[in-house]
Design a protein around this motif. Structure first.
Motif, short mmCIF file in Angstrom:
data_model
loop_
_atom_site.label_atom_id
_atom_site.label_comp_id
_atom_site.label_asym_id
_atom_site.label_seq_id
_atom_site.Cartn_x
_atom_site.Cartn_y
_atom_site.Cartn_z
N ARG A 1 0.83 -1.21 0.00
CA ARG A 1 0.00 0.00 0.00
C ARG A 1 0.86 1.26 0.00
N ASN A 2 1.99 1.17 0.63
CA ASN A 2 2.87 2.32 0.74
C ASN A 2 3.80 2.35 -0.47
N PRO A 3 3.81 3.43 -1.25
CA PRO A 3 4.69 3.49 -2.42
C PRO A 3 6.17 3.35 -2.07
N LEU A 4 6.53 3.75 -0.86
CA LEU A 4 7.92 3.60 -0.45
C LEU A 4 8.32 2.13 -0.37
N LEU A 5 7.36 1.28 -0.01
CA LEU A 5 7.63 -0.16 0.06
C LEU A 5 7.63 -0.79 -1.33
N ALA A 6 6.76 -0.30 -2.21
CA ALA A 6 6.65 -0.86 -3.55
C ALA A 6 7.82 -0.46 -4.44
N ALA A 7 8.22 0.80 -4.35
CA ALA A 7 9.29 1.31 -5.20
C ALA A 7 10.06 2.39 -4.45
N PRO A 8 10.94 1.98 -3.53
CA PRO A 8 11.69 2.98 -2.77
C PRO A 8 12.65 3.75 -3.66
N PRO A 9 12.98 4.98 -3.29
CA PRO A 9 14.01 5.72 -4.05
C PRO A 9 15.30 4.90 -4.10
N TYR A 10 16.01 5.04 -5.18
CA TYR A 10 17.22 4.24 -5.39
C TYR A 10 18.19 4.28 -4.21
N PRO A 11 18.48 5.47 -3.63
CA PRO A 11 19.41 5.49 -2.49
C PRO A 11 18.88 4.71 -1.28
N VAL A 12 17.56 4.73 -1.07
CA VAL A 12 16.96 3.97 0.03
C VAL A 12 17.13 2.48 -0.23
N GLU A 13 16.81 2.08 -1.44
CA GLU A 13 16.94 0.67 -1.83
C GLU A 13 18.38 0.18 -1.65
N GLN A 14 19.33 0.97 -2.08
CA GLN A 14 20.74 0.57 -1.97
C GLN A 14 21.20 0.53 -0.51
N ALA A 15 20.74 1.47 0.30
CA ALA A 15 21.11 1.47 1.72
C ALA A 15 20.56 0.24 2.43
N LEU A 16 19.32 -0.13 2.12
CA LEU A 16 18.73 -1.32 2.74
C LEU A 16 19.46 -2.59 2.29
N LYS A 17 19.82 -2.66 1.03
CA LYS A 17 20.57 -3.82 0.53
C LYS A 17 21.94 -3.91 1.19
N ALA A 18 22.59 -2.77 1.36
CA ALA A 18 23.91 -2.75 2.01
C ALA A 18 23.79 -3.17 3.47
N LEU A 19 22.77 -2.66 4.17
CA LEU A 19 22.56 -3.05 5.56
C LEU A 19 22.32 -4.55 5.65
N GLY A 20 21.47 -5.07 4.79
CA GLY A 20 21.20 -6.51 4.79
C GLY A 20 22.46 -7.32 4.52
N ALA A 21 23.24 -6.89 3.55
CA ALA A 21 24.49 -7.61 3.23
C ALA A 21 25.46 -7.58 4.40
N ASN A 22 25.53 -6.42 5.07
CA ASN A 22 26.42 -6.30 6.24
C ASN A 22 25.97 -7.22 7.37
N LEU A 23 24.67 -7.30 7.58
CA LEU A 23 24.15 -8.18 8.62
C LEU A 23 24.40 -9.65 8.27
N ARG A 24 24.27 -9.98 7.01
CA ARG A 24 24.55 -11.35 6.56
C ARG A 24 26.02 -11.70 6.81
N THR A 25 26.90 -10.78 6.47
CA THR A 25 28.34 -11.01 6.71
C THR A 25 28.61 -11.22 8.19
N ALA A 26 28.00 -10.39 9.02
CA ALA A 26 28.19 -10.52 10.48
C ALA A 26 27.66 -11.86 10.98
N ARG A 27 26.52 -12.27 10.46
CA ARG A 27 25.94 -13.56 10.87
C ARG A 27 26.85 -14.72 10.47
N LEU A 28 27.34 -14.69 9.25
CA LEU A 28 28.21 -15.76 8.77
C LEU A 28 29.54 -15.79 9.53
N ARG A 29 30.09 -14.65 9.84
CA ARG A 29 31.34 -14.59 10.61
C ARG A 29 31.16 -15.21 12.00
#
Length: 113
Positions: free
Chosen positions: A4-32
């Motif tokens: 319902r929220n356009p931010l969830l459906a199509a976030p601005p590119y910088p938001v999308e990239q920041a969330l992907k980077a955060l997720g990748a960093n958390l994955r790295t921390a989990r695997l370590r």
């Protein structure tokens, strides 16, 4: 069901990239720490797919999930640094430009002696 929220459906590119980077960093921390998705999910009380979505940077993942993951991984102190006012150079500049130069005086005269 669509977002319902356009931010969830199509976030601005910088938001999308920041969330992907955060997720990748958390994955790295989990695997370590040699934790599986399931183990991390159990520690924060969610299902495995929720942690997986966070690691992928899915915009609908709640902040509490990220906070729980950071806490479990021993990185919760880093959350307090997000949007730290002392690091907000633009905000400080804007606040300074709105400050009054000197204290104002009352324009009304008082005859109260």
């Amino acid at each position: 069901m669509g977002a319902r929220n356009p931010l969830l459906a199509a976030p601005p590119y910088p938001v999308e990239q920041a969330l992907k980077a955060l997720g990748a960093n958390l994955r790295t921390a989990r695997l370590r720490r040699n934790l599986s998705l399931q183990e991390l999910a159990e520690k924060i009380g969610v299902e495995r797919h929720v942690v997986s979505a966070a690691e992928k940077g899915k915009p609908s993942t709640g902040i509490a999930i990220y906070a729980g993951m950071l806490w479990t991984l021993g990185l919760i102190d880093q959350l307090a640094e997000v949007a730290e006012p002392d690091r907000d150079a633009e905000g400080k500049t804007l606040a300074q430009s709105r400050e009054r130069g000197r204290a104002g005086t009352s324009k009304e005269l008082s005859d109260d002696f």
